[in-house]
Design an enzyme around this catalytic site. Structure first.
Site, PDB file in Angstrom:
ATOM      1  N   TYR A 144      24.474  41.600  26.300  1.00 25.43           N
ATOM      2  CA  TYR A 144      26.148  40.350  26.477  1.00 25.43           C
ATOM      3  C   TYR A 144      26.461  41.221  26.585  1.00 25.43           C
ATOM      4  CZ  TYR A 144      29.092  39.973  22.032  1.00 25.43           C
ATOM      5  OH  TYR A 144      29.706  38.968  21.494  1.00 25.43           O
ATOM      6  N   ASP A 239      28.404  45.443  34.168  1.00 27.36           N
ATOM      7  CA  ASP A 239      29.828  45.159  32.486  1.00 27.36           C
ATOM      8  C   ASP A 239      28.893  47.111  31.829  1.00 27.36           C
ATOM      9  OD1 ASP A 239      29.352  43.235  29.382  1.00 27.36           O
ATOM     10  OD2 ASP A 239      30.719  45.249  29.896  1.00 27.36           O
ATOM     11  N   LYS A 267      35.415  49.909  24.075  1.00 27.20           N
ATOM     12  CA  LYS A 267      34.831  50.719  23.575  1.00 27.20           C
ATOM     13  C   LYS A 267      35.353  51.795  24.062  1.00 27.20           C
ATOM     14  CE  LYS A 267      30.609  48.600  23.401  1.00 27.20           C
ATOM     15  NZ  LYS A 267      30.462  47.938  21.443  1.00 27.20           N
TER      16      LYS A 267
END
Ligand code: KE4
Length: 431
Positions: A144, A239, A267
């Protein structure tokens, strides 16, 4: 435990916000029941609207690697806030955090700050296409990368076929240029590149997958990606929004010794506030506007208050003695303890971990390890849901899905770890 206040607040919210949540990951869809309304966090603890305390392994889905409300992060934010909330102009903090990211991330020579992981990955995809002049993108099933239209794509009917939308609103045209392969499938990568190599603008991959649960990429898989992209002139994008500064100071790419062409981060680099980034080779990043022609912009990109939280967090992880050694040891003890507790109770379970992230899979006995979406999807979500709610009752707050990673932090103590393992033993004894 009572959840009266959470239930009342959530009932009202559910009439105002779709599903009562501002992100579906929070919706408890996989475990049933309603999300708990949280009010505050401190260190490794989080507190709900009914005053229940939990040891927290969600940590805002990864950012809080220093724990909740770390004093030096709060102090940095308070100082920044007192100077104003933002200027829409360059600030010193952006220079400082860019320097730190570049100094610690092997692939990054230049970096652009944005406000979410989704912005980072969508920008990286556009940059790969703009830089190469090609259209096709490769992603992997189960990974994702945020709600980016070209990446909200399911695998086509047969292997090595182009994608079909897996969300209403994503057009067939948008999905048509995305090729969906199987994670850790080295031969699938080789087949795709021999069929489409010269048309592939880029490959985007989670080097340590977290969105199927924690599945570390196999070294030969990632190395094959690196070699195939180099040969074909395609852009390899790691990613690392989740794995960045989570599995090592130099993120997953430093653990594997494999250098992508672009990296996306998020994050941890925001420390809980909205900071994300994409960066990589100077030659590629110079294609980004205003130096180059690949457009990307953002009102709040590099916001000084958010950057202050991120910078304070990155200073903590880079300056604390043995930060990642300690985090890895703590995480391994917990993951192994949970796996043993489940197996001693007669359950089939496998814990997989990397650095400060882990997942306890309730796997199909036929799968000795979880290596891709197929094996992950054979896990028992029913067993997971019983485990999740049992741990809630024991004062342990876990990500509400079998297909998520759990996170540890500087703030989690040995006592927290042992209490969590004991809680799991109690929960499994009642299965
Ligand atoms: P955001 O747009 O949510 O900041 O980042 C998207 C993203 C990109 N890349 C990776 C590897 C990610 O894990 C994410 C977001 N991760 C989810 C957790 N599975 C965030 C939680 C949520 O969506 O609310």
């Amino acid at each position: 435990m009572k959840f009266t206040n959470s239930r009342e607040i959530f009932a009202k919210t559910a009439r105002l916000i779709p599903g009562g949540v501002n992100s579906p990951a929070r919706a408890f869809g996989a475990v049933g029941g309603n999300p708990l309304v949280m009010t505050r966090g401190n260190g490794s603890s989080i507190y709900d609207a009914d005053g229940n305390r939990f040891i927290d392994y969600v940590l805002s889905w990864g950012p809080l690697i220093a724990g909740h409300a770390h004093p030096s992060v709060i102090e940095a934010v308070q100082k920044a806030v007192s100077d104003g909330l933002g200027f829409g102009a360059p600030t010193r903090g952006e220079t400082e955090i860019a320097e730190l990211i570049i100094a610690t991330t092997p692939s990054i020579e230049m970096v652009r700050l944005v406000s979410s992981g989704t912005e980072a990955t969508s920008s990286a995809i556009r940059l790969a296409r703009g830089y190469t002049g090609r259209d096709k993108i490769v992603k992997f099933r189960g990974c994702y990368h945020g709600h980016v239209d070209p990446l909200l794509v399911a695998a086509g009917s047969a292997a090595a076929t182009f994608g079909v939308p897996n969300s209403p609103g994503v057009t067939a045209g948008c999905a048509a240029d995305t090729l969906v392969l199987e994670y850790n499938d080295t031969s699938g990568v080789q087949e795709a590149f021999s069929a489409f190599g010269g048309e592939i603008a880029g490959v985007i991959v989670e080097p340590v997958a977290g969105n199927m649960g924690c599945i570390p990429g196999k070294p030969e898989f990632l190395q094959t990606l690196r070699e195939a992209c180099t040969r074909a002139g395609s852009v390899l994008i790691f990613d690392e929004v989740m794995s960045g500064y989570r599995v090592a100071l130099g993120s997953a790419q430093s653990r594997y010794g494999i250098t992508p062409d672009l990296t996306t981060l998020g994050k941890v680099i925001g420390g809980g506030l909205p900071v994300a980034a994409y960066g990589g080779k100077r030659e590629i990043m110079n294609a980004v506007i205003p130096v180059g022609k690949v457009f990307q912009a953002g009102t709040l990109s590099g916001n000084p208050v958010a950057v202050a939280a991120g910078l304070a967090t990155l200073k903590l992880v880079s300056e604390t003695e043995n930060f990642y050694g300690g985090l890895e040891t703590k995480t391994a003890r917990l993951a192994e303890g949970l796996e043993s507790a489940a197996r001693e109770a007669g359950l089939t379970a496998t814990a997989q971990k990397c650095g400060g992230m882990f997942t306890l899979f309730f796997n199909d006995p036929a799968d000795r390890e979880i290596t891709d979406w197929q094996s992950a999807s054979r896990c028992s979500e029913k067993t997971f849901a019983r485990y999740f709610w049992g741990m809630i009752e024991q004062g342990i707050y876990l990500p509400c899905s079998q297909f998520e990673a759990n996170f540890t932090s500087l703030a989690h103590t040995d006592q927290d770890i042992e209490q969590t393992i004991a809680a799991a033993k109690e929960v499994f004894s009642r299965f």
